[in-house]
Design an enzyme around this catalytic site. Structure first.
Site, PDB file in Angstrom:
ATOM      1  N   CYS A 249      11.380 -26.036   3.019  1.00  0.00           N
ATOM      2  CA  CYS A 249      11.317 -27.071   1.995  1.00  0.00           C
ATOM      3  C   CYS A 249      11.551 -26.424   0.636  1.00  0.00           C
ATOM      4  CB  CYS A 249       9.986 -27.799   2.026  1.00  0.00           C
ATOM      5  SG  CYS A 249       8.583 -26.763   2.478  1.00  0.00           S
TER       6      CYS A 249
ATOM      7  N   GLU B  21       8.559 -35.385  -6.386  1.00  0.00           N
ATOM      8  CA  GLU B  21       9.896 -35.168  -5.837  1.00  0.00           C
ATOM      9  C   GLU B  21      10.488 -36.410  -5.187  1.00  0.00           C
ATOM     10  OE1 GLU B  21       9.327 -30.452  -4.689  1.00  0.00           O
ATOM     11  OE2 GLU B  21       9.121 -31.943  -3.081  1.00  0.00           O
TER      12      GLU B  21
END
Length: 223
Positions: free
Chosen positions: A78, A140
């Site tokens: 990630c 995000e």
């Protein structure tokens, strides 16, 4: 934890320019990874889920050197696409996929020659906000990418403490008992297991996982 390793992580935080976006995932500028995570600026990110030929998922425990969420279990990889010409390409999520190849090499030592953007299945995006400390947070638009391939690993200990392949049942047990990153927990709660079933049953394209309209949605999710 060595001072050198602390500095290595901090250098990434200062030098990497992330893609700032609005709630529609439209690019509105850039700022450093450090400022994005200290000022809670909304930016573009991705989460890769790598499955082997036995349909097991590779997960990682983040290293003790990570600035945010150290020693927490997360998905395979990630990170963030960078604000550059190569990784800003939005069509078919090509820029994000290029960033994923870069980070899979940096974190897991996967040879970039063993991957192409066509190997990734882009599923959807979601918007989340998670605090780590009073000063650090994640905010995000996160792109979910599946990757179904056997790949050789060479783990970077500055990025990753450990990795393991898990079955669905093993991951469900971990979700009850282990420390899991907020973004991975959201993905597991909202999306992962039905899509994992589809992968096991032979799905290989985005359309086989969800409709074009579903792909375009940007859900706002919290765990």
């Amino acid at each position: 934890m060595s001072q050198q390793d602390d500095e290595a992580q901090l250098e990434f935080m200062k030098s990497e320019q992330l893609i700032l976006v609005n709630e529609n995932d439209e690019e509105i500028g850039s700022n450093s990874k450090l400022v994005c995570h200290t000022d809670n600026l909304l930016h573009r990110a991705f989460s890769v889920f790598l499955f082997n030929s036995s349909n097991q998922l590779l997960i990682q425990k983040r290293s003790s050197f990570k600035i945010t969420f150290p020693l927490i279990w997360a998905n395979t990889c990630c990170s963030h696409p960078l604000h550059n010409e190569k990784e800003l390409v939005e069509e078919n999520a090509v820029g994000v996929k290029r960033a994923a190849i870069r980070k899979l090499n940096q974190e897991l030592g996967i040879n970039p020659q063993d991957l192409s953007v066509e190997d990734f299945i882009f599923l959807t995006r979601f918007h989340y906000n998670a605090k780590y400390t009073e000063k650090l947070s994640e905010h995000e638009i996160d792109y979910i990418l599946f990757l179904h391939k056997d790949l050789e690993l060479n783990i970077n200990p500055n990025e990753i403490d450990s990795v393991k392949y898990v079955t669905q049942e093993e991951l469900k047990e971990m979700l009850k008992n282990d420390k899991i990153s907020p973004w991975m927990r959201i993905i597991c709660q909202s999306y992962l297991f039905p899509w994992w079933d589809k992968l096991i049953n032979g799905a290989t394209t985005s359309k086989e996982f969800l409709s074009t309209e579903e792909q375009k949605k940007i859900e706002k999710l919290q765990n």
